[in-house]
Design an enzyme around this catalytic site. Structure first.
Site, mmCIF file in Angstrom:
data_model
loop_
_atom_site.group_PDB
_atom_site.id
_atom_site.type_symbol
_atom_site.label_atom_id
_atom_site.label_comp_id
_atom_site.label_asym_id
_atom_site.label_seq_id
_atom_site.Cartn_x
_atom_site.Cartn_y
_atom_site.Cartn_z
ATOM 1 N N PHE A 120 6.280 -8.073 -0.951
ATOM 2 C CA PHE A 120 6.839 -6.520 -1.287
ATOM 3 C C PHE A 120 5.890 -6.178 -2.587
ATOM 4 O O PHE A 120 6.638 -5.521 -3.391
ATOM 5 C CB PHE A 120 8.109 -6.405 -1.305
ATOM 6 N N SER A 185 11.891 -9.376 6.192
ATOM 7 C CA SER A 185 10.750 -10.098 5.629
ATOM 8 C C SER A 185 11.322 -11.358 5.057
ATOM 9 O O SER A 185 11.957 -11.565 4.474
ATOM 10 C CB SER A 185 10.086 -9.271 4.630
ATOM 11 N N LYS A 221 14.190 -3.249 11.447
ATOM 12 C CA LYS A 221 12.973 -4.105 11.743
ATOM 13 C C LYS A 221 13.885 -5.543 11.681
ATOM 14 O O LYS A 221 14.139 -5.795 10.490
ATOM 15 C CB LYS A 221 11.909 -4.119 10.942
HETATM 16 C C1 LIG Z 1 -0.378 -9.749 5.365
HETATM 17 C C2 LIG Z 1 0.938 -9.046 5.838
HETATM 18 C C3 LIG Z 1 1.900 -8.461 5.265
HETATM 19 C C4 LIG Z 1 2.988 -7.694 5.800
HETATM 20 N N1 LIG Z 1 3.735 -7.131 5.062
HETATM 21 C C5 LIG Z 1 4.869 -6.428 5.548
HETATM 22 C C6 LIG Z 1 5.785 -5.769 4.726
HETATM 23 O O1 LIG Z 1 5.464 -5.200 3.793
HETATM 24 N N2 LIG Z 1 6.920 -4.985 5.706
HETATM 25 C C7 LIG Z 1 7.091 -5.261 6.915
HETATM 26 O O2 LIG Z 1 7.909 -4.771 7.520
HETATM 27 N N3 LIG Z 1 6.336 -6.149 7.756
HETATM 28 C C8 LIG Z 1 5.082 -6.785 7.010
HETATM 29 N N4 LIG Z 1 4.297 -7.394 7.707
HETATM 30 C C9 LIG Z 1 4.580 -7.751 9.020
HETATM 31 C C10 LIG Z 1 3.946 -6.895 9.903
HETATM 32 O O3 LIG Z 1 4.142 -5.702 10.028
HETATM 33 C C11 LIG Z 1 4.223 -7.293 11.668
HETATM 34 O O4 LIG Z 1 5.413 -7.089 11.820
HETATM 35 C C12 LIG Z 1 3.774 -8.943 11.861
HETATM 36 O O5 LIG Z 1 2.687 -9.238 11.163
HETATM 37 C C13 LIG Z 1 3.907 -9.152 13.298
HETATM 38 O O6 LIG Z 1 2.873 -8.369 13.860
HETATM 39 P P1 LIG Z 1 1.013 -9.058 14.122
HETATM 40 O O7 LIG Z 1 1.338 -10.267 14.712
HETATM 41 O O8 LIG Z 1 0.570 -7.981 14.913
HETATM 42 O O9 LIG Z 1 0.701 -9.125 12.749
HETATM 43 C C14 LIG Z 1 3.009 -8.049 7.275
HETATM 44 C C15 LIG Z 1 2.190 -8.912 7.737
HETATM 45 C C16 LIG Z 1 1.379 -9.435 7.064
HETATM 46 C C17 LIG Z 1 0.187 -10.379 7.879
#
Ligand SMILES: Cc1cc2nc3c(=O)[nH]c(=O)nc-3n(C[C@H](O)[C@H](O)[C@H](O)COP(=O)(O)O)c2cc1C
Length: 336
Positions: A120, A185, A221
């Site tokens: 974060f 997270s 979430k």
């Molecule tokens: C580098 C990175 C930073 C992320 N930061 C957050 C965040 O600050 N808050 C959050 O709710 N999810 C965060 N996520 C999770 C993404 O929003 C998403 O839920 C997760 O990566 C699964 O989706 P994907 O497979 O399409 O990446 C982050 C993901 C990545 C890869």
């Protein structure tokens, strides 16, 4: 045929370390957000309109930007121009914070995955509220729904988590079409404990009781690493407290599919997360009436279709967008 992104932009970005590439991309989109001409040229990637209504909001298409890419809400006009049907900014915390020591984002191209332990890093609720107010006053607010994802500051003890969320909620709710409570997270110690029924109910009750001019949809979430019993308790707490929907899911701590030499500490996203995350979407759809926004491993039309077939109303992308670029929308939305 390779897209401009896959043939040129991605090799350039991937020649940089993951976080430098991220900052470079965000800085470019932030600059682009100030120029109508540039925004118009980004629009050529935008998919045809496939409107969808949820929470009383109209989404021009059901494919959105997942939280974490634009944590500080600096490039909203550019995301909309690229064709995202909605944009979720954050995670925003009450206090500005630097996040964990670097390196903290790792690419796994063979697996079409990322591992991150950012923790974060963000400008904090005050600065982000000011930025969003400025954007609104500038007349450049994007023409798509904007979600604001809030979480707990690292230095706030878990017992005071509710106050921390409330601080950000009070400052930011006027700018969000919906507000996401991130309790999943893996990179903020203890955060996932807020998914436990008593803690979650307390948080949801406090947020739900906050007086305000307009009630905004609240979305929770959740983690993909929940047992069926834990999921059931979360759904019950959400239903009892008038939650509008669930985002399923955040990143996983299950790295079983990752070869040990490539592994790193943090949350795993992208293709290896897909099945687990889709199973949760299916289970929520089967056991509750809460609408689901699916997030986890969507990188093409097929993986998006699986989420909708599992019961999702909307889908978000993060990792798939890093690997495939803006063309991925045309591909997904074109088949809906
Ligand atoms: C580098 C990175 C930073 C992320 N930061 C957050 C965040 O600050 N808050 C959050 O709710 N999810 C965060 N996520 C999770 C993404 O929003 C998403 O839920 C997760 O990566 C699964 O989706 P994907 O497979 O399409 O990446 C982050 C993901 C990545 C890869």
């Amino acid at each position: 045929m390779k897209s401009l992104y896959e043939g040129l932009v991605r090799p350039l970005l991937f020649s940089l370390d993951a976080e430098t590439a991220h900052h470079f991309s965000i800085a470019s989109l932030r600059r682009a957000s100030h120029f109508d001409l540039v925004l118009r040229s980004l629009k050529r990637f935008a998919p045809p309109s496939k409107p969808k209504t949820l929470f009383g909001l109209t989404f021009p298409n059901p494919i959105g930007l997942a939280a974490g890419l634009d944590k500080n809400g600096v490039a909203l006009p550019a995301w909309a121009a690229l064709g995202f049907g909605f944009i979720e900014i954050g995670t925003v915390t009450a206090a500005a914070q630097p996040g964990n020591p670097k390196p903290r984002i790792f690419r796994l191209p063979e697996q079409e995955a990322l591992i991150n332990r950012l923790g974060f890093n963000n400008d904090g609720a005050d600065a982000i509220a000011k930025r969003l107010r400025g954007l609104r006053e500038s007349g450049r607010w994007p023409p798509v729904p904007v979600g604001i994802n809030i979480g707990k500051s690292r230095t706030t003890p878990l017992e005071r988590a509710t106050d921390d969320y409330l601080y950000s909620f009070r400052l930011l709710r006027e700018f969000g079409d919906y507000i996401t409570l991130n309790v999943s997270s893996p990179n903020t110690p203890g955060l996932r404990e807020l998914q436990e029924p008593a803690a979650l109910s307390q948080l949801l009750h406090a947020i739900g009781s906050e007086p305000g001019p307009v009630a905004k949809p609240i979305v929770v979430k959740i983690s993909p690493d929940l047992s069926p019993v834990e999921l059931e308790a979360i759904l019950a707490a959400c239903e009892e407290n008038g939650v509008a929907g669930i985002i399923a899911t955040n990143t996983t701590l299950d790295h079983a599919s990752i070869p040990p030499e490539l592994d790193a500490e943090g949350g795993l996203s992208g293709a290896p997360l897909k099945e687990k995350s889709t199973a949760l979407v299916r289970s929520i759809a089967a056991n509750s009436k809460l609408p689901v926004i699916a997030s986890g491993g969507v990188c093409d039309a097929e993986s998006a279709r699986e989420k909708f077939e599992a019961g999702a109303q909307l889908v978000q992308l993060y990792t798939g967008f890093i690997y495939r670029g803006p063309r991925v929308f045309r591909e997904i939305v074109g088949t809906l």
